[in-house]
Design a protein around this motif. Structure first.
Motif, PDB file in Angstrom:
ATOM      1  N   THR A  42     -29.055-126.921 -67.142  1.00 29.46           N
ATOM      2  CA  THR A  42     -29.993-127.846 -66.483  1.00 29.46           C
ATOM      3  C   THR A  42     -29.952-127.669 -64.963  1.00 29.46           C
ATOM      4  OG1 THR A  42     -28.410-129.688 -66.519  1.00 29.46           O
ATOM      5  CG2 THR A  42     -29.977-129.566 -68.327  1.00 29.46           C
ATOM      6  N   ILE A  43     -30.070-126.397 -64.559  1.00 33.52           N
ATOM      7  CA  ILE A  43     -30.066-126.035 -63.145  1.00 33.52           C
ATOM      8  C   ILE A  43     -31.229-126.719 -62.425  1.00 33.52           C
ATOM      9  CG2 ILE A  43     -30.299-124.107 -61.517  1.00 33.52           C
ATOM     10  CD1 ILE A  43     -27.646-124.113 -63.074  1.00 33.52           C
ATOM     11  N   GLY A  49     -30.146-129.510 -58.161  1.00 36.43           N
ATOM     12  CA  GLY A  49     -31.050-129.020 -57.125  1.00 36.43           C
ATOM     13  C   GLY A  49     -30.698-129.605 -55.769  1.00 36.43           C
ATOM     14  N   THR A  50     -30.317-130.882 -55.750  1.00 38.29           N
ATOM     15  CA  THR A  50     -29.893-131.542 -54.517  1.00 38.29           C
ATOM     16  C   THR A  50     -28.609-130.912 -53.990  1.00 38.29           C
ATOM     17  OG1 THR A  50     -30.919-133.607 -55.211  1.00 38.29           O
ATOM     18  CG2 THR A  50     -29.236-133.759 -53.504  1.00 38.29           C
ATOM     19  N   ARG A  51     -27.672-130.617 -54.879  1.00 34.38           N
ATOM     20  CA  ARG A  51     -26.408-129.997 -54.475  1.00 34.38           C
ATOM     21  C   ARG A  51     -26.666-128.622 -53.862  1.00 34.38           C
ATOM     22  NH1 ARG A  51     -22.587-129.770 -59.144  1.00 34.38           N
ATOM     23  NH2 ARG A  51     -22.772-131.998 -58.953  1.00 34.38           N
ATOM     24  N   TYR A  52     -27.531-127.849 -54.491  1.00 35.46           N
ATOM     25  CA  TYR A  52     -27.887-126.533 -53.948  1.00 35.46           C
ATOM     26  C   TYR A  52     -28.527-126.674 -52.567  1.00 35.46           C
ATOM     27  CZ  TYR A  52     -27.124-123.911 -58.308  1.00 35.46           C
ATOM     28  OH  TYR A  52     -26.577-123.294 -59.405  1.00 35.46           O
ATOM     29  N   GLN A  53     -29.430-127.640 -52.434  1.00 37.31           N
ATOM     30  CA  GLN A  53     -30.112-127.837 -51.160  1.00 37.31           C
ATOM     31  C   GLN A  53     -29.135-128.261 -50.072  1.00 37.31           C
ATOM     32  OE1 GLN A  53     -33.429-126.916 -50.752  1.00 37.31           O
ATOM     33  NE2 GLN A  53     -32.675-126.991 -48.668  1.00 37.31           N
ATOM     34  N   ILE A  56     -27.479-125.154 -48.808  1.00 35.58           N
ATOM     35  CA  ILE A  56     -28.394-124.408 -47.941  1.00 35.58           C
ATOM     36  C   ILE A  56     -28.507-125.091 -46.575  1.00 35.58           C
ATOM     37  CG2 ILE A  56     -30.812-123.677 -47.621  1.00 35.58           C
ATOM     38  CD1 ILE A  56     -29.204-122.003 -49.659  1.00 35.58           C
ATOM     39  N   ASN A  57     -28.554-126.423 -46.562  1.00 40.12           N
ATOM     40  CA  ASN A  57     -28.648-127.163 -45.304  1.00 40.12           C
ATOM     41  C   ASN A  57     -27.440-126.910 -44.405  1.00 40.12           C
ATOM     42  OD1 ASN A  57     -31.127-128.220 -45.997  1.00 40.12           O
ATOM     43  ND2 ASN A  57     -30.283-130.153 -46.743  1.00 40.12           N
ATOM     44  N   LEU A  58     -26.259-126.738 -45.002  1.00 34.22           N
ATOM     45  CA  LEU A  58     -25.057-126.425 -44.227  1.00 34.22           C
ATOM     46  C   LEU A  58     -25.170-125.065 -43.542  1.00 34.22           C
ATOM     47  CD1 LEU A  58     -22.256-127.631 -46.672  1.00 34.22           C
ATOM     48  CD2 LEU A  58     -22.905-128.688 -44.498  1.00 34.22           C
ATOM     49  N   LEU A  59     -25.953-124.175 -44.126  1.00 39.32           N
ATOM     50  CA  LEU A  59     -26.101-122.819 -43.597  1.00 39.32           C
ATOM     51  C   LEU A  59     -27.346-122.653 -42.729  1.00 39.32           C
ATOM     52  CD1 LEU A  59     -25.288-120.910 -46.914  1.00 39.32           C
ATOM     53  CD2 LEU A  59     -23.734-121.318 -44.990  1.00 39.32           C
ATOM     54  N   GLU A  79     -32.365-117.489 -55.139  1.00 43.88           N
ATOM     55  CA  GLU A  79     -33.690-117.625 -54.528  1.00 43.88           C
ATOM     56  C   GLU A  79     -33.638-118.558 -53.324  1.00 43.88           C
ATOM     57  OE1 GLU A  79     -37.704-118.946 -53.733  1.00 43.88           O
ATOM     58  OE2 GLU A  79     -36.154-120.244 -54.559  1.00 43.88           O
ATOM     59  N   MET A  80     -32.867-119.633 -53.424  1.00 45.33           N
ATOM     60  CA  MET A  80     -32.736-120.570 -52.307  1.00 45.33           C
ATOM     61  C   MET A  80     -32.008-119.917 -51.128  1.00 45.33           C
ATOM     62  SD  MET A  80     -31.896-124.138 -54.263  1.00 45.33           S
ATOM     63  CE  MET A  80     -32.204-125.214 -52.873  1.00 45.33           C
TER      64      MET A  80
END
Length: 108
Positions: A42-43, A49-53, A56-59, A79-80
């Motif tokens: 359930t990616i 999805g919030t965790r992935y984002q 990305i925000n940290l980077l 992809e993100m």
């Protein structure tokens, strides 16, 4: 040894025939079986999805030429990563997962 025992137990519960040659083959067989179902982890769920984002925000203030996503699965986080990287290489033990990622993101 514990992981191998757990995976064998999962195969037995799922009633999957699998010839066990070695641990790597067993693990690959398990993940190929797991990826027969669409989005097995359930990616696409809002929580993940919030965790992935958040990662990305940290980077966001950084930029990378290349990134390696080990255990990329269907390629969603790979992809993100393209938001902060010029190129991303995804690797996964499951050929089924790689095939899905290639189909899903064939334009990248």
């Amino acid at each position: 040894m514990l992981i191998r025992t757990l995976i064998i137990d999962l195969f037995n519960r799922a009633k999957l025939p699998c010839l066990i040659m070695n641990s790597r083959t067993l693990i690959r067989c398990y993940f190929d079986w797991k990826y027969r179902r669409e989005d097995p982890y359930t990616i696409t769920s809002a929580k993940l999805g919030t965790r992935y984002q958040e990662m990305i925000n940290l980077l966001r203030d950084l930029h990378f030429a290349k990134a390696l996503d080990v255990g990329c699965g269907e390629g969603d986080f790979s992809e993100m990563l393209l938001e902060v990287c010029d190129a991303v290489i995804g690797r996964d033990i499951s050929q089924s997962a790689i095939d899905r990622a290639l189909k899903k993101y064939e334009d990248h």
